[in-house]
Design a protein around this motif. Structure first.
Motif, short mmCIF file in Angstrom:
data_model
loop_
_atom_site.label_atom_id
_atom_site.label_comp_id
_atom_site.label_asym_id
_atom_site.label_seq_id
_atom_site.Cartn_x
_atom_site.Cartn_y
_atom_site.Cartn_z
N GLY A 703 0.81 -1.21 0.00
CA GLY A 703 0.00 0.00 0.00
C GLY A 703 0.85 1.26 0.00
N TYR A 704 0.16 2.38 0.10
CA TYR A 704 0.77 3.70 0.12
C TYR A 704 0.44 4.35 1.47
CZ TYR A 704 0.80 2.97 -4.95
OH TYR A 704 0.99 2.47 -6.21
N TRP A 705 1.42 5.03 2.05
CA TRP A 705 1.12 5.82 3.25
C TRP A 705 0.36 7.08 2.84
CZ3 TRP A 705 1.29 3.54 7.67
CH2 TRP A 705 2.19 2.51 7.90
N ARG A 706 -0.73 7.33 3.55
CA ARG A 706 -1.55 8.50 3.27
C ARG A 706 -1.70 9.32 4.54
NH1 ARG A 706 -6.06 7.64 -1.29
NH2 ARG A 706 -6.87 9.42 -0.13
N VAL A 707 -1.63 10.63 4.37
CA VAL A 707 -1.71 11.56 5.50
C VAL A 707 -2.79 12.59 5.20
CG1 VAL A 707 -0.47 13.31 6.83
CG2 VAL A 707 0.73 11.25 6.05
N GLY A 708 -3.73 12.76 6.12
CA GLY A 708 -4.74 13.80 6.00
C GLY A 708 -6.07 13.35 5.46
N GLY A 709 -6.16 12.09 4.98
CA GLY A 709 -7.46 11.64 4.51
C GLY A 709 -7.41 10.37 3.71
N ASP A 710 -8.43 9.54 3.89
CA ASP A 710 -8.65 8.33 3.11
C ASP A 710 -9.93 7.71 3.66
OD1 ASP A 710 -8.32 6.39 1.22
OD2 ASP A 710 -6.54 5.47 2.10
N SER A 711 -10.41 6.68 3.00
CA SER A 711 -11.65 6.05 3.43
C SER A 711 -11.54 5.49 4.85
CB SER A 711 -12.02 4.92 2.47
OG SER A 711 -13.18 4.24 2.93
N LEU A 712 -12.64 5.63 5.60
CA LEU A 712 -12.77 5.01 6.92
C LEU A 712 -13.98 4.09 6.97
CD1 LEU A 712 -11.82 8.09 9.12
CD2 LEU A 712 -10.61 5.90 9.05
N SER A 713 -14.42 3.67 5.81
CA SER A 713 -15.59 2.81 5.73
C SER A 713 -15.38 1.53 6.53
CB SER A 713 -15.86 2.46 4.26
OG SER A 713 -16.95 1.56 4.14
N GLY A 714 -16.36 1.22 7.39
CA GLY A 714 -16.32 -0.02 8.15
C GLY A 714 -15.57 0.03 9.45
N TRP A 715 -14.99 1.18 9.80
CA TRP A 715 -14.22 1.27 11.04
C TRP A 715 -15.08 1.76 12.20
CZ3 TRP A 715 -9.32 -0.52 11.83
CH2 TRP A 715 -8.66 -0.98 10.69
N PRO A 716 -14.79 1.28 13.42
CA PRO A 716 -15.61 1.65 14.58
C PRO A 716 -15.62 3.16 14.83
CG PRO A 716 -14.16 -0.19 15.11
CD PRO A 716 -13.73 0.33 13.77
N SER A 717 -16.77 3.65 15.30
CA SER A 717 -16.94 5.09 15.61
C SER A 717 -16.49 5.94 14.44
CB SER A 717 -16.16 5.46 16.88
OG SER A 717 -16.57 4.68 17.98
N ARG A 718 -16.88 5.53 13.25
CA ARG A 718 -16.47 6.26 12.05
C ARG A 718 -16.92 7.71 12.13
NH1 ARG A 718 -18.34 5.10 5.74
NH2 ARG A 718 -16.96 6.68 4.81
N PRO A 719 -16.01 8.64 11.92
CA PRO A 719 -16.39 10.06 12.01
C PRO A 719 -17.19 10.51 10.79
CG PRO A 719 -14.11 9.86 11.35
CD PRO A 719 -14.57 8.47 11.66
N THR A 720 -17.70 11.72 10.87
CA THR A 720 -18.47 12.29 9.76
C THR A 720 -17.62 12.42 8.51
OG1 THR A 720 -19.83 13.52 11.33
CG2 THR A 720 -19.82 14.29 9.04
N SER A 721 -16.35 12.80 8.69
CA SER A 721 -15.47 13.05 7.55
C SER A 721 -14.36 12.00 7.47
CB SER A 721 -14.83 14.44 7.68
OG SER A 721 -13.90 14.67 6.64
N ASN A 722 -14.04 11.59 6.24
CA ASN A 722 -12.85 10.76 6.02
C ASN A 722 -11.57 11.59 6.09
OD1 ASN A 722 -14.18 8.29 5.50
ND2 ASN A 722 -14.55 8.87 3.37
N PHE A 723 -11.71 12.90 5.95
CA PHE A 723 -10.55 13.78 5.82
C PHE A 723 -10.42 14.66 7.05
CE2 PHE A 723 -11.45 12.31 1.64
CZ PHE A 723 -10.23 12.26 0.98
N PHE A 724 -9.18 14.92 7.41
CA PHE A 724 -8.84 15.65 8.63
C PHE A 724 -8.73 17.14 8.33
CE2 PHE A 724 -5.54 17.37 11.50
CZ PHE A 724 -6.09 17.05 12.73
#
Length: 752
Positions: A703-724
């Motif tokens: 994979g690629y390291w990503r900083v500041g945003g990417d999908s959070l689909s399926g993760w616990p307590s998923r926030p409103t935004s995928n991006f910081f």
């Protein structure tokens, strides 16, 4: 007769319909050479066609077919007018009813004007092919008349007079999608079930006088491609079919040119949900363009040897291929390639539409002109052909597109073997003074649409003479960092640097001047990060660019996407470095390099935010220009400001802080994973805040390291935004598990 330069039949060939597209490319690792090495050439061999589009008249609809010879390009399709190269739709138009002829060297229409019409429905010209002597142009499609002369989906045109031949008439019951012509035979493929009143399912052959021949190659589904081998002994068939003359062979077959009986069948060779859209040949091989529907299908290209009819190579890019053509040992293709990661090239991303490969190797060559998808289905290019004219070799492209290389251009475009006029992109430069007594000049390698090897020249303090020259390779998805160290400096001095990139013929403008003051002492925080073994270290000191330079000595640079806020102050740690700001919607960074999944790792960064929408801070994903479909090894913020560290290990496994960190202050965040007994630990501000010593595994996929945003689909307590939304600074990745004392020491050095 074959054209020795292009490897194509000099009379051109018909082309076929398609439904999806693909573009294939291949990863190019950058290699740098020392100053004084050979400079780059304007085109990287074996590519012999530039990526610079030439002025060409346009259509107001889709170009489905082309044939070329004697300096003329014939184009057929579904359109009603032509207009000059720069004219907007609806302006300066002249009638052209589904057909036009053009000067190959100028791109302007000739005086050959034909009208292909039908009494009901929509007329279209789907196939064109010239006779070997160039005297007759054969046209196939769905039409009932040419210039008012009644025909039945196929016609012959006298090229000298540009009039339909009255001595070539035969009834074909449905659309003709493909044509190939020899001295005495016209082969056709399409949707039909009868030719000349006799049963012929999808493929047939007639004489050049329009008499039906005994040739029988009945298919159970639509035919889309037909080509005669250079020796004239066999016919290559492509389409949707699963049987020819009752024998299983899917999408591709080789038959006897006289009888139509199978010479070579291909059961199971091409995925059942994939089809052959186009076929072309050269002296030793034949090449297919393929389109698939649904997951796991085949969308790429296949090269096969003519002497054995066996596979030479295939590529596995996704994004259906509609058209192929050979010129000087290079296979050019039109597709809508969007994912070539299976070939070590770019992951799923916005579509690319034109590719090049050696006929001997599926690796994608550095040739990347582009169109858009356009109108219709839409999938971009539908047909390619090569032709000589005006002392140049040309590659013509037709299709559904409405832009070429980012500029308005509809239906048609063309490229030539010169001159090469496009300069490389201006290099992105970043200076580093982490080591006293020297300045490190770092830059992101540039991109040139038709040259993968570029020469870089570094200019110091306004001089017109470069202090360093090097040559390196890059492609658009892989633009690695290069570094040159200037030791001819002294502490306290300030120096400026500019860099140019050249393809050997065209040179970019010099980059904007960047200045740095030579350090006399070591900065404590970055020195500790480096000594503790960071394999990636982004400090975000760049000005406006796409470049996040790596300070770890591993040249592990990043791309900054969608223009984040640069050089934010105050930064997280003491010193001259700056931070970066992300908007919480579209802005993020990703690593240039695809990484193997680490079994042990630490990620470290600083954050400052007041967001109540959460977002991903750092993570490991499989995509770069789209949201990842696999995501792991990540730290994200919940809507309430609490931080979550998660990995995939038999499902999503997470640890979460009890406190919130969206208070507008800088916070030091470190997440580590080690063997059983160490497991997962999430540190904030030098202290362990959450852990699970039992989780020691993570997803074992690259994979690629990503900083500041990417999908959070399926993760616990998923926030409103995928991006910081907030500021990030001093991002580092380690191939080891940092200890609690190391983490604490890093935090303690924040003030210098």
């Amino acid at each position: 007769m074959m054209n020795g330069s292009t490897g194509q039949r000099s009379g051109g060939r018909g082309r076929v319909r398609a439904a999806s597209l693909a573009l294939g490319l291949l990863a190019g690792a950058l290699t740098a050479t020392a100053a004084g090495s050979s400079p780059a050439a304007a085109l990287t061999p074996p590519v012999a066609i530039t990526a610079d589009d030439l002025t060409t008249w346009q259509t107001n609809g889709i170009v489905w077919s082309m044939a070329a010879g004697d300096g003329v390009v014939y184009a057929g399709g579904t359109f009603s007018t032509l207009r000059p190269p720069t004219a907007a739709p609806g302006t300066d138009e002249q009638p052209a009813v589904n057909f036009a002829a053009f000067d190959a060297a100028t791109g302007a229409p000739t005086d050959c004007s034909l009208s292909f019409t039908i009494s009901s429905g929509t007329a279209t010209v789907r196939a064109l092919a010239l006779s070997p002597d160039g005297e007759t142009l054969y046209a196939g499609g769905q039409f009932g008349a040419v210039n008012g002369v009644g025909v039945s989906n196929i016609a012959a045109i006298d090229t000298e007079t540009c009039t339909p031949r009255n001595d070539f008439k035969i009834s074909v019951t449905a659309t003709v999608r493909a044509l190939a012509v020899t001295d005495d035979t016209v082969y056709l493929g399409g949707d039909f079930t009868s030719v000349g009143g006799q049963t012929r399912n999808s493929f047939a052959a007639v004489t050049t006088g329009a008499s039906l021949l005994p040739f029988t190659a009945n298919a159970d589904e639509v035919a889309r491609a037909v080509e005669v081998t250079p020796d004239g002994q066999h016919v290559l068939l492509g389409g949707d079919f699963f049987r020819i003359n009752g024998t299983t062979t899917h999408a591709l077959a080789v038959v006897d040119a006289t009888t139509g009986q199978l010479t070579k069948a291909y059961p199971g060779f091409i995925h059942n949900n994939s089809t052959v859209q186009d076929i072309t040949t050269d002296a030793t091989g034949f090449y297919t363009g393929n389109e698939g529907t649904g997951g796991g299908v085949f969308d790429g290209r296949i090269a096969l040897n003519l002497n054995t009819f066996e596979q030479r190579w295939r590529d596995t890019c996704l994004g259906a291929t509609q058209a192929v053509a050979v010129h000087s040992g290079v296979l050019y293709s039109g597709s809508h390639a969007h994912d070539c990661s299976s070939m070590g090239a770019f992951p799923d991303q916005p579509r690319k539409h034109l590719l090049a490969q050696s006929v001997d190797d599926p690796k994608l060559l550095p040739w990347f002109p582009d169109t858009n998808d356009g109108i219709g289905e839409p999938v971009g290019p539908r047909v390619l052909t090569t032709v000589s004219g005006g002392g140049r070799d040309h590659l013509w492209v037709g299709g559904e597109f409405t832009t070429v290389n980012g500029k308005p251009q509809q239906g048609l475009t063309r490229f030539a073997d010169g001159p090469d006029t496009g300069a490389p992109w201006v290099p992105n430069v970043s200076l580093s003074t982490l080591t006293p007594g020297r300045i490190d000049v770092n830059w992101q390698t540039s991109f040139d649409t038709d040259d993968g090897e570029l020469t870089y020249r570094i200019y110091k303090d306004g001089s017109s003479t470069p202090v360093h020259t090097t040559t390196a390779s890059s492609v658009f998805w892989d633009r690695p960092q290069l570094t040159w160290t200037d030791t001819d400096v002294a502490p306290g001095e300030t120096h400026s640097y500019r860099i140019s990139a050249s393809d050997g013929t065209n040179t970019s403008a010099k980059s904007p001047a960047q200045s740095a003051t030579v350090a006399s002492s070591t900065e404590a925080y970055p020195a500790r990060v480096r000594s503790d073994g960071a394999s990636l270290y982004w400090r975000y000191d760049e000005g406006t660019s796409t470049f996040a330079h790596d300070s770890s000595d591993n040249l592990n640079n990043g791309f900054l996407r969608n223009g984040p806020a640069y050089r934010q102050t105050p930064a997280a740690v003491a010193g001259p470095s700056t931070a970066i700001g992300f908007n919480g919607a579209t802005e993020y960074a990703y690593s240039n390099r695809l990484h193997a999944a680490p079994s042990r790792f630490s990620v470290e960064t600083w954050i400052r935010t007041t967001t109540t929408r959460g977002g991903k801070i750092i993570g490991f994903g499989n995509l770069t220009q789209e949201n990842s479909t696999r995501h792991d090894k990540q730290v994200y913020m919940r809507n309430d400001g609490r931080l979550v560290f998660g990995v995939q290990s038999g499902g999503a496994r997470t640890v979460t802080t009890s406190g919130a960190y969206n208070d507008g202050q800088w916070h030091h965040v470190v997440a580590t994973q080690g063997p059983l007994g160490q497991g997962m630990t999430l540190y904030v501000d030098g202290q362990a805040r959450a852990s699970n010593i039992l989780v020691s595994g993570n997803e074992n996929l690259p994979g690629y390291w990503r900083v500041g945003g990417d999908s959070l689909s399926g993760w616990p307590s998923r926030p409103t935004s995928n991006f910081f939304e907030g500021q990030i600074d001093e991002t580092a990745v380690y191939p080891t598990t940092l200890s609690a004392s190391q983490v604490s020491a890093h935090y303690a050095l924040r003030n210098g």
